[in-house]
Write a protein that holds these residues in place. Structure first.
Motif, PDB file in Angstrom:
ATOM      1  N   THR A   2     -38.112 -29.053   5.604  1.00 44.60           N
ATOM      2  CA  THR A   2     -38.634 -30.179   5.609  1.00 44.60           C
ATOM      3  C   THR A   2     -39.960 -30.444   4.957  1.00 44.60           C
ATOM      4  OG1 THR A   2     -38.540 -31.466   7.080  1.00 44.60           O
ATOM      5  CG2 THR A   2     -36.591 -31.381   5.691  1.00 44.60           C
ATOM      6  N   LEU A   3     -40.035 -31.059   4.314  1.00 41.59           N
ATOM      7  CA  LEU A   3     -42.119 -31.096   4.375  1.00 41.59           C
ATOM      8  C   LEU A   3     -42.596 -31.963   5.411  1.00 41.59           C
ATOM      9  CD1 LEU A   3     -42.426 -34.034   0.738  1.00 41.59           C
ATOM     10  CD2 LEU A   3     -43.460 -31.316   1.165  1.00 41.59           C
ATOM     11  N   ALA A   4     -41.782 -32.255   5.625  1.00 39.83           N
ATOM     12  CA  ALA A   4     -42.613 -32.372   7.982  1.00 39.83           C
ATOM     13  C   ALA A   4     -42.788 -31.418   8.417  1.00 39.83           C
ATOM     14  CB  ALA A   4     -42.395 -33.447   8.256  1.00 39.83           C
ATOM     15  N   ASP A   5     -41.751 -30.002   8.426  1.00 43.40           N
ATOM     16  CA  ASP A   5     -41.783 -29.052   9.448  1.00 43.40           C
ATOM     17  C   ASP A   5     -42.896 -28.541   8.803  1.00 43.40           C
ATOM     18  OD1 ASP A   5     -39.068 -29.443   9.980  1.00 43.40           O
ATOM     19  OD2 ASP A   5     -38.009 -28.795   8.490  1.00 43.40           O
ATOM     20  N   VAL A   6     -43.348 -28.347   8.091  1.00 46.37           N
ATOM     21  CA  VAL A   6     -44.918 -27.525   7.631  1.00 46.37           C
ATOM     22  C   VAL A   6     -45.871 -28.188   8.022  1.00 46.37           C
ATOM     23  CG1 VAL A   6     -45.908 -25.827   6.092  1.00 46.37           C
ATOM     24  CG2 VAL A   6     -43.672 -25.075   6.587  1.00 46.37           C
ATOM     25  N   ALA A   7     -46.490 -29.249   6.657  1.00 47.66           N
ATOM     26  CA  ALA A   7     -46.989 -30.326   6.660  1.00 47.66           C
ATOM     27  C   ALA A   7     -47.631 -31.065   8.100  1.00 47.66           C
ATOM     28  CB  ALA A   7     -47.162 -31.181   5.661  1.00 47.66           C
ATOM     29  N   PHE A 108     -58.841 -33.800  -1.003  1.00 50.93           N
ATOM     30  CA  PHE A 108     -57.967 -32.354  -0.220  1.00 50.93           C
ATOM     31  C   PHE A 108     -59.540 -31.524  -0.816  1.00 50.93           C
ATOM     32  CE2 PHE A 108     -54.872 -34.905  -3.041  1.00 50.93           C
ATOM     33  CZ  PHE A 108     -53.419 -33.874  -2.506  1.00 50.93           C
ATOM     34  N   PRO A 109     -59.834 -31.357   0.223  1.00 46.82           N
ATOM     35  CA  PRO A 109     -61.125 -30.368   1.057  1.00 46.82           C
ATOM     36  C   PRO A 109     -60.755 -28.947   1.906  1.00 46.82           C
ATOM     37  CG  PRO A 109     -61.061 -31.503   3.145  1.00 46.82           C
ATOM     38  CD  PRO A 109     -60.200 -32.791   1.398  1.00 46.82           C
ATOM     39  N   VAL A 110     -59.103 -29.167   1.787  1.00 45.66           N
ATOM     40  CA  VAL A 110     -59.216 -27.887   2.346  1.00 45.66           C
ATOM     41  C   VAL A 110     -57.610 -28.160   1.691  1.00 45.66           C
ATOM     42  CG1 VAL A 110     -59.898 -27.948   4.370  1.00 45.66           C
ATOM     43  CG2 VAL A 110     -58.032 -28.982   4.260  1.00 45.66           C
ATOM     44  N   TYR A 111     -57.168 -26.927   1.757  1.00 45.49           N
ATOM     45  CA  TYR A 111     -55.005 -26.466   0.462  1.00 45.49           C
ATOM     46  C   TYR A 111     -54.580 -26.820   2.246  1.00 45.49           C
ATOM     47  CZ  TYR A 111     -55.876 -23.243  -2.863  1.00 45.49           C
ATOM     48  OH  TYR A 111     -55.315 -22.819  -3.858  1.00 45.49           O
ATOM     49  N   PRO A 112     -53.422 -28.075   1.390  1.00 43.76           N
ATOM     50  CA  PRO A 112     -52.612 -28.579   1.809  1.00 43.76           C
ATOM     51  C   PRO A 112     -51.170 -27.177   2.218  1.00 43.76           C
ATOM     52  CG  PRO A 112     -52.691 -29.260  -0.480  1.00 43.76           C
ATOM     53  CD  PRO A 112     -53.429 -28.675   0.241  1.00 43.76           C
ATOM     54  N   GLU A 113     -50.038 -27.415   2.801  1.00 48.27           N
ATOM     55  CA  GLU A 113     -48.804 -26.930   2.167  1.00 48.27           C
ATOM     56  C   GLU A 113     -48.153 -27.664   3.050  1.00 48.27           C
ATOM     57  OE1 GLU A 113     -48.648 -22.725   4.615  1.00 48.27           O
ATOM     58  OE2 GLU A 113     -48.901 -23.972   5.866  1.00 48.27           O
ATOM     59  N   TYR A 114     -46.818 -27.778   2.363  1.00 51.23           N
ATOM     60  CA  TYR A 114     -45.630 -28.637   1.949  1.00 51.23           C
ATOM     61  C   TYR A 114     -44.686 -27.122   2.322  1.00 51.23           C
ATOM     62  CZ  TYR A 114     -49.015 -31.809   1.579  1.00 51.23           C
ATOM     63  OH  TYR A 114     -50.188 -32.299   1.005  1.00 51.23           O
ATOM     64  N   ALA A 115     -43.421 -27.500   2.941  1.00 47.82           N
ATOM     65  CA  ALA A 115     -41.932 -27.038   2.760  1.00 47.82           C
ATOM     66  C   ALA A 115     -40.823 -27.903   1.881  1.00 47.82           C
ATOM     67  CB  ALA A 115     -41.844 -26.981   3.855  1.00 47.82           C
ATOM     68  N   VAL A 116     -40.286 -27.035   1.187  1.00 50.77           N
ATOM     69  CA  VAL A 116     -39.238 -27.333   0.253  1.00 50.77           C
ATOM     70  C   VAL A 116     -38.119 -26.373   0.530  1.00 50.77           C
ATOM     71  CG1 VAL A 116     -38.218 -28.690  -2.065  1.00 50.77           C
ATOM     72  CG2 VAL A 116     -40.267 -29.170  -1.391  1.00 50.77           C
ATOM     73  N   GLY A 117     -37.158 -26.346   1.516  1.00 47.93           N
ATOM     74  CA  GLY A 117     -36.617 -25.464   1.580  1.00 47.93           C
ATOM     75  C   GLY A 117     -36.707 -24.505   1.761  1.00 47.93           C
ATOM     76  N   SER A 118     -36.887 -23.169   1.209  1.00 46.51           N
ATOM     77  CA  SER A 118     -37.000 -21.717   1.551  1.00 46.51           C
ATOM     78  C   SER A 118     -38.704 -21.188   0.694  1.00 46.51           C
ATOM     79  CB  SER A 118     -36.553 -20.298   1.119  1.00 46.51           C
ATOM     80  OG  SER A 118     -35.895 -20.641   0.196  1.00 46.51           O
ATOM     81  N   TRP A 119     -39.004 -23.233   0.731  1.00 44.96           N
ATOM     82  CA  TRP A 119     -40.037 -22.140  -0.544  1.00 44.96           C
ATOM     83  C   TRP A 119     -41.510 -23.188   0.420  1.00 44.96           C
ATOM     84  CZ3 TRP A 119     -40.552 -19.413  -4.807  1.00 44.96           C
ATOM     85  CH2 TRP A 119     -39.335 -19.518  -5.684  1.00 44.96           C
ATOM     86  N   THR A 120     -42.459 -22.666   0.458  1.00 42.53           N
ATOM     87  CA  THR A 120     -43.675 -23.609   1.025  1.00 42.53           C
ATOM     88  C   THR A 120     -45.029 -22.907  -0.294  1.00 42.53           C
ATOM     89  OG1 THR A 120     -43.035 -22.375   3.247  1.00 42.53           O
ATOM     90  CG2 THR A 120     -45.322 -23.064   2.877  1.00 42.53           C
ATOM     91  N   PHE A 121     -45.213 -24.389  -0.504  1.00 41.51           N
ATOM     92  CA  PHE A 121     -46.859 -24.979  -1.361  1.00 41.51           C
ATOM     93  C   PHE A 121     -47.639 -24.999  -0.943  1.00 41.51           C
ATOM     94  CE2 PHE A 121     -41.827 -25.561  -3.409  1.00 41.51           C
ATOM     95  CZ  PHE A 121     -41.433 -25.236  -4.359  1.00 41.51           C
ATOM     96  N   PRO A 122     -49.094 -24.575  -1.637  1.00 44.61           N
ATOM     97  CA  PRO A 122     -48.711 -23.736  -2.702  1.00 44.61           C
ATOM     98  C   PRO A 122     -47.728 -22.616  -2.416  1.00 44.61           C
ATOM     99  CG  PRO A 122     -51.163 -25.259  -2.043  1.00 44.61           C
ATOM    100  CD  PRO A 122     -49.930 -25.296  -1.243  1.00 44.61           C
ATOM    101  N   LEU A 123     -47.789 -22.357  -4.170  1.00 46.34           N
ATOM    102  CA  LEU A 123     -47.876 -20.694  -3.971  1.00 46.34           C
ATOM    103  C   LEU A 123     -48.318 -19.637  -3.469  1.00 46.34           C
ATOM    104  CD1 LEU A 123     -44.513 -20.823  -7.017  1.00 46.34           C
ATOM    105  CD2 LEU A 123     -44.438 -21.475  -4.712  1.00 46.34           C
TER     106      LEU A 123
END
Length: 353
Positions: A2-7, A108-123
């Protein structure tokens, strides 16, 4: 996942910017106006999250502090902020557009990171993970699509002119409800004609509509018809109220006071010329009262000069269809640039990595 697993929590809170930027993009399309109050809570949130991120990077130590936080933050605040100010200073973007970029640099000074399923964004990411810089690059890249779209639209309609990349034709009666800039002068096409917001300011100041001007242009060229007590010009927004009394209320009042005006009991130069059978308009020191208007208002009519206002009025007084440049509602490509950055990354550099 989920989003919270990475972000991180700060990155999750940053997502509140997405619906806000979607709303201001819609406002930019409809009104070209965005209240400064919109940016205050986002700026405060950005400042809090910046400190929070700094603390997280500091506690992680070493590499995370220097390369994951300090360097990209320096690029975002030290490059994007001056670029936004420069764009605004040279007139390339409006005040709301510049504030949007400033807010993004802080939020947004630094790159955020979000997970949706097996995908991590930004790609994709960048060697220096300055996310606000990526949004800026994407905004410019997407903004370049506007002249291409205009050129294709005009070419399909068979309209091949020197301004086909920056504008399209509209009927004169659509001008009062249209955003942008007139691309015509009495001498032909122009890439820098009258700002239509300035036109609306002038008409409201005089208590006129464009219909009034077209019905009797000779009358309103005469600066003697200027009102003694003009209306507030507003800021030229389409949504502001407009008086359509043709200036007669002002002129009648001036006539009653014995002033040399163009009321019902005062003969104007246009009336005298008509009675003498003359066709040529008279020469005035200030045709249309353009200089008087610009001197009277509090502030600037978007940098409009008297000659630009006169030329625009001459065109609109007689021409049925005029070319206008709609301009680019900059907050639209900014919003799209943010979405692309969150999903993919940098449109220009990402494919090269």
């Amino acid at each position: 996942m989920t989003l919270a697993d990475v972000a991180t929590i700060p990155d999750l809170l940053r997502l509140v910017a997405v619906p806000v930027f979607a709303w201001v993009a819609v406002r930019d399309i409809k009104t070209r106006r965005v209240s400064s109050a919109v940016w205050i809570p986002l700026s405060l949130l950005g400042a809090v999250l910046l400190v929070w991120d700094g603390w997280l990077a500091w506690t992680a130590g070493g590499y995370a502090w220097t390369y994951d936080f300090l360097l990209p933050t320096a690029v975002s605040l030290g490059f994007v902020v001056p670029i936004a100010y420069l764009f605004w200073w040279v007139g390339g973007i409006g005040g709301a557009d510049a504030k949007a970029l400033l807010v993004l640099a802080l939020l947004f000074p630094v790159y955020p990171e979000y997970a949706v399923g097996s995908w991590t964004f930004p790609l994709t990411t960048m060697p220096v993970a300055a996310f606000a810089f990526t949004v800026l690059v994407n905004t410019v890249f997407i903004g370049l699509a506007a002249p291409i779209f205009l050129a294709v639209r005009n070419a399909v309609a068979g309209r091949f002119t020197g301004v086909m990349f920056i504008g399209w034709p509209v009927s004169w009666d659509a001008v009062p409800e249209t955003h942008g800039r007139l691309l015509e002068t009495p001498d032909g096409p122009s890439r820098g004609g009258l700002d239509l917001d300035a036109l609306r300011m002038y008409l409201r100041w005089r208590g006129l509509t464009l219909v009034d001007v077209r019905d009797d242009p000779d009358r309103y060229r005469d600066p003697a018809t200027l009102p003694d007590e003009p209306n507030p010009p507003t800021d030229g927004a389409v949504t502001a109220a407009v008086r359509g009394d043709g200036g007669t209320a002002f002129e009648a009042e001036s006539a009653d006071n014995g002033a040399d005006s163009a009321g019902d009991d005062v003969e104007t130069d246009a009336d005298a010329r008509a009675s003498d059978g003359e066709d040529e308009p008279p020469a005035f020191d200030d045709p249309w009262g353009a200089a008087a208007f610009l001197e009277d208002i509090d502030g600037s009519a978007y940098g409009t000069r008297p000659a630009e206002l006169r030329e625009g009025l001459e065109v609109l007084a007689t021409t049925e269809t005029v070319w206008i440049s709609p301009g680019t509602p900059f907050l639209v490509p900014t919003f799209l640039g943010l979405l692309v950055a969150l999903g993919y990354g940098n449109l220009f550099i990402g494919p090269l990595l």
